[in-house]
Scaffold this motif. Sequence first.
Motif, short mmCIF file in Angstrom:
data_model
loop_
_atom_site.label_atom_id
_atom_site.label_comp_id
_atom_site.label_asym_id
_atom_site.label_seq_id
_atom_site.Cartn_x
_atom_site.Cartn_y
_atom_site.Cartn_z
N THR A 38 -9.13 7.21 -4.82
CA THR A 38 -8.99 6.39 -3.62
C THR A 38 -10.30 6.41 -2.84
OG1 THR A 38 -6.62 6.84 -3.47
CG2 THR A 38 -7.70 6.07 -1.47
N LYS A 71 -4.32 7.43 -0.49
CA LYS A 71 -3.57 6.18 -0.47
C LYS A 71 -2.45 6.19 0.56
CE LYS A 71 -0.94 7.61 -4.50
NZ LYS A 71 -1.66 8.38 -5.49
N GLU A 72 -2.25 7.31 1.24
CA GLU A 72 -1.29 7.37 2.35
C GLU A 72 -1.90 6.79 3.63
OE1 GLU A 72 -1.83 10.22 0.37
OE2 GLU A 72 -0.07 9.71 -0.82
N GLY A 73 -3.15 6.40 3.59
CA GLY A 73 -3.78 5.79 4.74
C GLY A 73 -4.52 6.77 5.62
N LYS A 74 -5.23 7.70 4.99
CA LYS A 74 -6.06 8.66 5.73
C LYS A 74 -7.46 8.59 5.14
CE LYS A 74 -2.29 11.91 6.50
NZ LYS A 74 -1.80 13.27 6.26
N LEU A 112 -4.97 2.53 2.20
CA LEU A 112 -3.52 2.32 2.12
C LEU A 112 -3.16 1.05 1.37
CD1 LEU A 112 -0.60 3.13 3.09
CD2 LEU A 112 -1.00 1.55 4.97
N ILE A 146 -3.50 6.17 9.54
CA ILE A 146 -2.59 5.10 9.90
C ILE A 146 -1.31 5.74 10.44
CG2 ILE A 146 -1.18 3.19 9.03
CD1 ILE A 146 -3.44 2.60 7.08
N SER A 149 2.39 1.16 9.61
CA SER A 149 1.92 -0.12 9.08
C SER A 149 3.10 -0.98 8.67
CB SER A 149 0.97 0.09 7.89
OG SER A 149 1.67 0.63 6.80
N ALA A 154 -1.51 -2.82 11.01
CA ALA A 154 -1.54 -1.36 10.94
C ALA A 154 -1.99 -0.79 12.28
CB ALA A 154 -2.49 -0.90 9.84
N THR A 156 -3.64 2.48 13.92
CA THR A 156 -4.42 3.63 13.48
C THR A 156 -4.84 4.49 14.66
OG1 THR A 156 -6.59 2.56 13.67
CG2 THR A 156 -5.38 2.21 11.60
#
Length: 180
Positions: A38, A71-74, A112, A146, A149, A154, A156
């Motif tokens: 990622t 991929k969890e949005g961090k 993400l 995030i 979303s 989203a 953040t």
Amino acid sequence: MSESTAADSTTAPPTPPKEKVNTSPVAVDIANETDEETAKRVWKIFRFYLREKKTFNAVYDGSLNIVTASKEGKATFEFQVKPEYTNVYGTLHGGVIGSLIDICSGGAVMALINAPFGVTSQSLDMNMSFIAAAKEGDVVRIESVILKSGKSVAFTETTMFVGDKLIAKGSHTMIAAAPR
């Protein structure tokens, strides 16, 4: 705000970078992607916008680097404070902090959503608080996550640290969209 012309509305999406990046019109499945993969995927897109595209983000080429992404949005970045990023007091300029919140929270969104190339995150709203100063030579750790979303929007939160000292915090609402 930038000036707009009739030609702007018909401008084609950016040319894909020379490095292998997801350039298909459909996002690829990232279900089994590791955090390292990622981070590499997000960084390739960042490098394109920092180097190849020569957008505003290019001012940070060589100073901003990705550390981790999931991929969890961090996403976590490091930023080296150089003289050109400081104000008259020799500390990190508030405008630079704001643009880093914008850029780095966009990195969390890219991690993400795994959007196809040309789809970017665009700002809907941003708020920030300046808590302490960073000075020339400091390395700033920037952590973006995030909070929530939906299909295209989203929410953040980005925090910035020098060592363990919190220097700034921002919330940023973004939408994922293809350039017009």
